[in-house]
Structures are given as structure tokens and as C-alpha cells.
Design a protein around this motif. Structure first.
Motif, PDB file in Angstrom:
ATOM      1  N   UNK A 190       3.236  -3.680  -6.395  1.00 23.69           N
ATOM      2  CA  UNK A 190       3.008  -4.798  -5.557  1.00 23.69           C
ATOM      3  C   UNK A 190       2.054  -4.486  -4.809  1.00 23.69           C
ATOM      4  N   UNK A 191       2.290  -3.471  -3.782  1.00 16.30           N
ATOM      5  CA  UNK A 191       1.298  -3.261  -2.781  1.00 16.30           C
ATOM      6  C   UNK A 191      -0.159  -2.931  -3.157  1.00 16.30           C
ATOM      7  N   UNK A 192      -0.327  -2.519  -4.364  1.00 17.67           N
ATOM      8  CA  UNK A 192      -1.599  -2.158  -4.986  1.00 17.67           C
ATOM      9  C   UNK A 192      -2.322  -3.639  -5.102  1.00 17.67           C
ATOM     10  N   UNK A 193      -1.619  -4.469  -5.281  1.00 15.88           N
ATOM     11  CA  UNK A 193      -2.252  -5.778  -5.542  1.00 15.88           C
ATOM     12  C   UNK A 193      -2.869  -6.420  -4.241  1.00 15.88           C
ATOM     13  N   UNK A 194      -2.498  -5.896  -3.199  1.00  8.36           N
ATOM     14  CA  UNK A 194      -2.971  -6.313  -1.829  1.00  8.36           C
ATOM     15  C   UNK A 194      -4.096  -5.506  -1.547  1.00  8.36           C
ATOM     16  N   UNK A 195      -3.964  -4.241  -1.794  1.00  2.00           N
ATOM     17  CA  UNK A 195      -4.906  -3.160  -1.076  1.00  2.00           C
ATOM     18  C   UNK A 195      -5.881  -2.391  -1.946  1.00  2.00           C
ATOM     19  N   UNK A 196      -5.243  -2.656  -3.598  1.00  5.80           N
ATOM     20  CA  UNK A 196      -6.035  -1.593  -4.350  1.00  5.80           C
ATOM     21  C   UNK A 196      -7.446  -1.743  -4.556  1.00  5.80           C
ATOM     22  N   UNK A 197      -7.989  -2.853  -4.100  1.00  5.87           N
ATOM     23  CA  UNK A 197      -9.419  -2.914  -4.082  1.00  5.87           C
ATOM     24  C   UNK A 197     -10.173  -2.317  -2.842  1.00  5.87           C
ATOM     25  N   UNK A 198      -9.545  -1.886  -2.022  1.00  6.16           N
ATOM     26  CA  UNK A 198     -10.295  -1.212  -0.779  1.00  6.16           C
ATOM     27  C   UNK A 198     -11.300  -0.212  -1.243  1.00  6.16           C
ATOM     28  N   UNK A 199     -12.374  -0.361  -0.817  1.00  9.00           N
ATOM     29  CA  UNK A 199     -13.414   0.673  -1.125  1.00  9.00           C
ATOM     30  C   UNK A 199     -13.240   1.908  -0.236  1.00  9.00           C
ATOM     31  N   UNK A 200     -13.700   3.102  -0.925  1.00 10.32           N
ATOM     32  CA  UNK A 200     -13.558   4.578  -0.262  1.00 10.32           C
ATOM     33  C   UNK A 200     -12.465   5.046  -0.306  1.00 10.32           C
ATOM     34  N   UNK A 201     -11.411   4.535  -0.992  1.00  5.74           N
ATOM     35  CA  UNK A 201     -10.034   5.005  -1.227  1.00  5.74           C
ATOM     36  C   UNK A 201      -9.663   5.033  -2.809  1.00  5.74           C
ATOM     37  N   UNK A 202      -9.160   6.110  -3.159  1.00  4.38           N
ATOM     38  CA  UNK A 202      -8.581   6.254  -4.542  1.00  4.38           C
ATOM     39  C   UNK A 202      -7.050   6.166  -4.610  1.00  4.38           C
ATOM     40  N   UNK A 203      -6.694   4.973  -5.140  1.00  5.95           N
ATOM     41  CA  UNK A 203      -5.412   4.558  -5.356  1.00  5.95           C
ATOM     42  C   UNK A 203      -4.428   5.152  -6.461  1.00  5.95           C
ATOM     43  N   UNK A 204      -3.571   5.503  -6.411  1.00  4.88           N
ATOM     44  CA  UNK A 204      -2.676   6.153  -7.543  1.00  4.88           C
ATOM     45  C   UNK A 204      -1.276   5.208  -7.351  1.00  4.88           C
ATOM     46  N   UNK A 205      -1.044   4.393  -8.513  1.00  7.97           N
ATOM     47  CA  UNK A 205       0.046   3.439  -8.322  1.00  7.97           C
ATOM     48  C   UNK A 205       1.313   4.381  -8.877  1.00  7.97           C
ATOM     49  N   UNK A 206       2.388   4.205  -8.106  1.00 10.05           N
ATOM     50  CA  UNK A 206       3.781   4.540  -8.371  1.00 10.05           C
ATOM     51  C   UNK A 206       4.451   3.399  -8.582  1.00 10.05           C
ATOM     52  N   UNK A 207       5.179   2.854  -9.759  1.00  2.84           N
ATOM     53  CA  UNK A 207       6.001   2.018 -10.138  1.00  2.84           C
ATOM     54  C   UNK A 207       7.076   2.345 -10.147  1.00  2.84           C
ATOM     55  N   UNK A 208       7.950   2.153  -8.826  1.00  2.00           N
ATOM     56  CA  UNK A 208       9.456   2.754  -8.899  1.00  2.00           C
ATOM     57  C   UNK A 208      10.233   1.984  -9.960  1.00  2.00           C
ATOM     58  N   UNK A 209      10.104   0.834 -10.568  1.00  2.00           N
ATOM     59  CA  UNK A 209      10.906   0.318 -11.466  1.00  2.00           C
ATOM     60  C   UNK A 209      10.794   1.121 -12.802  1.00  2.00           C
ATOM     61  N   UNK A 210       9.750   1.969 -12.954  1.00  2.00           N
ATOM     62  CA  UNK A 210       9.561   2.845 -14.103  1.00  2.00           C
ATOM     63  C   UNK A 210      10.503   4.019 -14.307  1.00  2.00           C
ATOM     64  N   UNK A 211      11.228   4.248 -13.108  1.00  2.00           N
ATOM     65  CA  UNK A 211      12.130   5.442 -12.975  1.00  2.00           C
ATOM     66  C   UNK A 211      11.426   6.561 -13.227  1.00  2.00           C
ATOM     67  N   UNK A 212      12.029   7.522 -14.333  1.00  2.83           N
ATOM     68  CA  UNK A 212      11.474   8.923 -14.379  1.00  2.83           C
ATOM     69  C   UNK A 212       9.954   8.786 -14.820  1.00  2.83           C
ATOM     70  N   UNK A 213       9.713   7.763 -15.657  1.00  2.00           N
ATOM     71  CA  UNK A 213       8.180   7.755 -16.054  1.00  2.00           C
ATOM     72  C   UNK A 213       7.197   7.758 -14.981  1.00  2.00           C
ATOM     73  N   UNK A 214       7.576   7.089 -13.967  1.00  4.26           N
ATOM     74  CA  UNK A 214       6.654   7.179 -12.719  1.00  4.26           C
ATOM     75  C   UNK A 214       6.556   8.447 -12.348  1.00  4.26           C
ATOM     76  N   UNK A 215       7.560   9.279 -12.214  1.00  2.95           N
ATOM     77  CA  UNK A 215       7.309  10.659 -11.568  1.00  2.95           C
ATOM     78  C   UNK A 215       6.410  11.489 -12.562  1.00  2.95           C
ATOM     79  N   UNK A 216       6.584  11.160 -13.881  1.00  7.54           N
ATOM     80  CA  UNK A 216       5.936  12.017 -15.047  1.00  7.54           C
ATOM     81  C   UNK A 216       4.436  11.475 -14.805  1.00  7.54           C
ATOM     82  N   UNK A 217       4.213  10.261 -14.644  1.00 11.10           N
ATOM     83  CA  UNK A 217       2.687   9.896 -14.598  1.00 11.10           C
ATOM     84  C   UNK A 217       2.036  10.474 -13.274  1.00 11.10           C
TER      85      UNK A 217
END
Length: 358
Positions: free
Chosen positions: A50-77
């Protein structure tokens, strides 16, 4: 572990602050401070979906999305995304245990966390450096402890969230040029922080009839928020425009930028408004505005936290833990429409001054 980079700037910095909306707004000036001090540094920010939808377009920063609802898959990603990387420093700004599990997957020479007294949920086990011990700070000030731990004492208290053209167009349709407007964002994600629909309607009617403010209702798409919007609009005697469930986060931010004032409980939009200089009348009884109020608008907030401490905890607020939340049924009833009207009248009498943004 030494973590002073004032004489030898880090080249690769990772920020770990997943949520919530208000907290990533608090973290952003720290990131701006790093960018201003070390323009050549590569910054990666691990944050929530959700937070990525607000800030994910900021220039000069690489964003990695962690989707907590994905459970173990989020950690694997996250493990896959971190393969082959090595950061000079990780700033572990979140206390939740799930965030610390994510921190364990981020390879960094220095992992900075909170001081031992504030490192709840075993965060101290996942770091090898700590910020300076402090107590009873606003959340934003506490996060600046991470920049200070790296040797940076000059703050860049700015947000500079770019607003795309479609969001600006939406906001212009919502609030015409020169139209004084009150935005009410009535709901927090914590239901016990929400005020009554009757009280909101009474204040909105006063704002319209006394100050000539156009009233906009904003909020998300949850059933609760939709019901709140419909109920407030139905109870009002004066006209209002119900936009609950109709905007994106960036459209909401652009709308807040054009607003005269926002009324909201302790919630993400209260801090989003701060990023664009809009004064906030925050409604605080369940939480302490000295800790989590809109940073520049705390003088405009209605603060009934001390009364809540006495009624629901049986002792003064000063004797409660700094992070104590008093989320009890009826706590928000300690705030009356007259309390909020008094703050609104005072704000309007002062000319509804904008708050600093940089």
C-alpha cells in the motif's frame, strides 16, 4: 559496530520501513536527509504494498515491495531480490517482528536499529548498531536518530512527493481554484480511533455555514469508510461532496494539497496532509498527539489523551508508557463537536496558515 559515515560516506544504503502510511511519511524526511548529504549514494527502500502506491514513484530511490499478506512468499521474494547484494548500512526503522525477519534477509555490514529500551519485539537481536537512547519523542524525531547515528546532524525536513498530472487533474475537479475547502477524512484503520458520524456532521455544518467552507468527505473503499461517508452526508444540513472510495492515494494527496484544512483522527491522511503543507485538526484521545500527531499541526489538534488516561487507565498520561494506545469503546466521545469547532474557528481566525514542507 561503528556506524559513523560522516567522513567516509556509504555508497549503498537500505531502508526498511514497511508501513504504515503515516510512518513512511515520517521516514521520508530522513531519506531526504541522506540524499542531500550523500547525493552519490544508492538508496534502496523495502516497504509495503500500500505504501508503495504513495511513494513508489519517487525518483532516485529503488523500491522493493514487501507484501505482508503474501506470507512466506514475501520473504522468499525478498531473499531472491537480495541475492548477490551487499549494503554498507541497513536502517531498520520498524519494530514489528515480521520486519525483523525481513531484516535478517538483507545483507549489510552495519544494521542499525533502535536503542535497547525502544527495540521492542526482539528487534535488537537483528541489528549490530543502535541509535542514541532517547525517550518521549515524536515518531518523526525518533526516526531522525538513524541519520544522526550515521553522523548527520543537519535535517532536511522536506517531503517533495511528486504529483502526477492525472492526480492533479482529479484534485482540480474536486477543489476549484480559490475555493476554501474543508476535507474530512473520518476513518482510521483502527476503528476505535474513529469519531461519531453525528459529531462530524455537526462540525461540517458549522464549517460551511460559519466559514463558507466547501466540505469534501474522503476515504478508502472499505465498507466502514463507505458507511461513514454516506452517514455523514445524510446527517448534514449543509451541502457536502462525498468522495469516499473514489480516489487513489496520489489523488487524495493532490486533493489535500489544495484543501484549506483537514479534519481527521490519528490516521495516514493526517500525515499525508503534513507532507503538502495543509493544516490538520487532528482528533486525539486514543493516541497521544505529542508522539503521533501531525508534525506541524499539533497546536491545532484536539488533545483528550490525558483525560482518556485518567478515565480508562486510572492514572496520569505522564505515568503511561510513551507508546500506550487507549483504544477503548467510548474513548473518542471525550472529544465534543464544540472542541473541534473551537480549533477550527481559531485556525480560520489565524488565516488557516500553511505548514512548512521544506
Amino acid at each position: 559496530m561503528p556506524a559513523d559515515f560522516s567522513h567516509s560516506p556509504p555508497q549503498r544504503i537500505c531502508i526498511l520501513r514497511l508501513s504504515a502510511l503515516g510512518d513512511v511519511c515520517h521516514a521520508l524526511p530522513v531519506v531526504r536527509t541522506l540524499q542531500d548529504a550523500w547525493p552519490g549514494a544508492e538508496i534502496t527502500w523495502v516497504l509495503g504494498k500500500l505504501e508503495h502506491k504513495l511513494l513508489g514513484h519517487l525518483p532516485g530511490i529503488e523500491f522493493i515491495v514487501f507484501d505482508k499478506k503474501a506470507g512466506r512468499a514475501a520473504y522468499a521474494d525478498l531473499r531472491r531480490r537480495m541475492s548477490g547484494r551487499r549494503f554498507d548500512v541497513l536502517l531498520h526503522m520498524q519494530l514489528a517482528f515480521r520486519a525483523s525477519l525481513a531484516a535478517a534477509l538483507i545483507p549489510a555490514r552495519v544494521k542499525v536499529g533502535f536503542d535497547r529500551a525502544r527495540a521492542r519485539e526482539l528487534q535488537w537481536l537483528f541489528t549490530n548498531a543502535r541509535i542514541a537512547p532517547r525517550s518521549r519523542e515524536h515518531v518523526l524525531d525518533s526516526l531522525f536518530g538513524f541519520a544522526e547515528r550515521l553522523g548527520l546532524t543537519q535535517r532536511s525536513l522536506r517531503w517533495d512527493i511528486p504529483l502526477p498530472a492525472p492526480a492533479l487533474d482529479y484534485a482540480r475537479r474536486a477543489i476549484a481554484d480559490g475555493q476554501p475547502t474543508l476535507v474530512i477524512s473520518p476513518c482510521s484503520s483502527h476503528e476505535l480511533r474513529n469519531w461519531s458520524v453525528e459529531a462530524y456532521a455537526a462540525v461540517a455544518d458549522h464549517a460551511s455555514s460559519r466559514h463558507g467552507l466547501r466540505v469534501l468527505l474522503c476515504g478508502g473503499r472499505s465498507d466502514l469508510e463507505l458507511r461513514y461517508g454516506e452517514s455523514i452526508a445524510g446527517l448534514m444540513r449543509e451541502p457536502c461532496h462525498n468522495l469516499v472510495g473514489k480516489d487513489t492515494l496520489l489523488e487524495l494527496l493532490a486533493t489535500l494539497q489544495r484543501a484549506t484544512v483537514l479534519i481527521s483522527p490519528d490516521s495516514g491522511p493526517a500525515h499525508m496532509a503534513t507532507t503538502v503543507g495543509t493544516p490538520v485538526i487532528g482528533l486525539y484521545a486514543a493516541t497521544n498527539p505529542a508522539r503521533s500527531g501531525p508534525y506541524y499541526s499539533r497546536p491545532w489538534c484536539v488533545d483528550r489523551y490525558a483525560a482518556a488516561a485518567q478515565r480508562f487507565r486510572g492514572r496520569p498520561a505522564a505515568e503511561l508508557p510513551w507508546t500506550e494506545k487507549i483504544e477503548q469503546p467510548g474513548v473518542m466521545d471525550l472529544i465534543t463537536p464544540a472542541d473541534v469547532i473551537e480549533r477550527l474557528d481559531a485556525l480560520m481566525a489565524a488565516g488557516a496558515p500553511r505548514t512548512p514542507t521544506g
